[in-house]
Motif scaffolding. Structure first.
Motif, PDB file in Angstrom:
ATOM      1  N   ARG A   1       0.837  -1.194   0.000  1.00 29.26           N
ATOM      2  CA  ARG A   1       0.000   0.000   0.000  1.00 29.26           C
ATOM      3  C   ARG A   1       0.872   1.244   0.000  1.00 29.26           C
ATOM      4  N   ASP A   2       0.454   2.238  -0.750  1.00 27.64           N
ATOM      5  CA  ASP A   2       1.124   3.544  -0.811  1.00 27.64           C
ATOM      6  C   ASP A   2       2.620   3.434  -1.102  1.00 27.64           C
ATOM      7  N   GLU A   3       2.939   2.617  -2.085  1.00 25.10           N
ATOM      8  CA  GLU A   3       4.333   2.460  -2.515  1.00 25.10           C
ATOM      9  C   GLU A   3       4.832   3.759  -3.147  1.00 25.10           C
TER      10      GLU A   3
ATOM     11  N   SER B   1      -2.087   0.534  -5.665  1.00 23.03           N
ATOM     12  CA  SER B   1      -1.271   0.740  -4.480  1.00 23.03           C
ATOM     13  C   SER B   1      -1.785   1.911  -3.641  1.00 23.03           C
ATOM     14  N   HIS B   2      -2.260   2.964  -4.308  1.00 25.47           N
ATOM     15  CA  HIS B   2      -2.711   4.168  -3.601  1.00 25.47           C
ATOM     16  C   HIS B   2      -4.229   4.230  -3.462  1.00 25.47           C
ATOM     17  N   GLN B   3      -4.916   3.180  -3.870  1.00 28.11           N
ATOM     18  CA  GLN B   3      -6.365   3.034  -3.721  1.00 28.11           C
ATOM     19  C   GLN B   3      -7.148   4.178  -4.357  1.00 28.11           C
TER      20      GLN B   3
ATOM     21  N   GLU C   1       1.341  12.226  -7.877  1.00 34.72           N
ATOM     22  CA  GLU C   1       1.206  12.452  -6.440  1.00 34.72           C
ATOM     23  C   GLU C   1       0.158  13.522  -6.138  1.00 34.72           C
TER      24      GLU C   1
ATOM     25  N   ILE D   1      -3.278  11.942  -6.735  1.00 34.81           N
ATOM     26  CA  ILE D   1      -3.596  11.010  -5.640  1.00 34.81           C
ATOM     27  C   ILE D   1      -4.012  11.794  -4.399  1.00 34.81           C
ATOM     28  N   ALA D   2      -3.251  12.829  -4.063  1.00 33.65           N
ATOM     29  CA  ALA D   2      -3.573  13.638  -2.880  1.00 33.65           C
ATOM     30  C   ALA D   2      -4.943  14.289  -3.030  1.00 33.65           C
TER      31      ALA D   2
ATOM     32  N   LYS E   1      -7.704  11.604  -2.641  1.00 35.70           N
ATOM     33  CA  LYS E   1      -7.858  11.193  -1.234  1.00 35.70           C
ATOM     34  C   LYS E   1      -8.497  12.308  -0.417  1.00 35.70           C
TER      35      LYS E   1
END
Length: 121
Positions: free
Chosen positions: A42-44, A58-60, A101, A104-105, A108
Motif C-alpha cells: 500500500r502507498d508504494e 497501491s494508492h487506492q 502524487e 492522488i492527494a 484522497k
C-alpha cells in the motif's frame, strides 16, 4: 451390468468432485496470494517501472484519475511503464511523479471530505 453402470457413475462423480476441489484450491490460493501481496504494498513510492494501474491499486484510487492527470485516454488500459510514458511525453520522470502524487492527494482529499458533507464518496 448394473454394477458396471454404478461403478462408472461413481468414477465420473469422483472425477468431477476432484476437478471441482482442484479448482477451488487453485482460486483460493490465488486469492490468498493476491490479498497478502497488496496488503503489504500500500502507498508504494512511485517508480519508473510501475504502470498506471499498479500505482492506482497501491494508492487506492481509480486508474482513470491518474490517466486523466497524465493527459492519457481514460477508457483504455495502459500497461506501459511510467518511465516510457514520461519519455513519450518528453517529460522528466520527476514531473510525471509530481503529477501523479498531486492527483492522488486530491482524490484522497475528496474521499475524506465527501462523507463529512453528507455526500456519497
Amino acid at each position: 451390468m448394473r454394477a458396471n453402470l454404478s461403478r462408472r457413475r461413481l468414477l465420473l462423480l469422483a472425477g468431477a468432485f476432484l476437478l471441482a476441489l482442484a479448482a477451488a484450491i487453485f482460486f483460493g490460493v490465488r486469492l490468498l496470494i493476491h490479498t497478502l501481496y497488496w496488503a503489504s504494498h500500500r502507498d508504494e513510492p512511485i517508480e519508473e517501472w510501475m504502470w498506471v494501474g499498479y500505482v492506482a491499486r497501491s494508492h487506492q484510487v481509480a486508474p482513470a484519475v491518474l490517466l486523466a492527470a497524465l493527459g492519457l485516454p481514460t477508457d483504455i488500459r495502459d500497461r506501459r511503464p511510467l518511465g516510457e510514458i514520461a519519455h513519450e511525453q518528453n517529460k522528466q520522470f520527476g514531473d510525471i511523479r509530481t503529477l501523479l502524487e498531486a492527483a492522488i492527494a486530491e482524490e484522497k482529499r475528496k474521499a475524506t471530505e465527501a462523507p463529512a458533507l453528507g455526500q456519497e464518496p
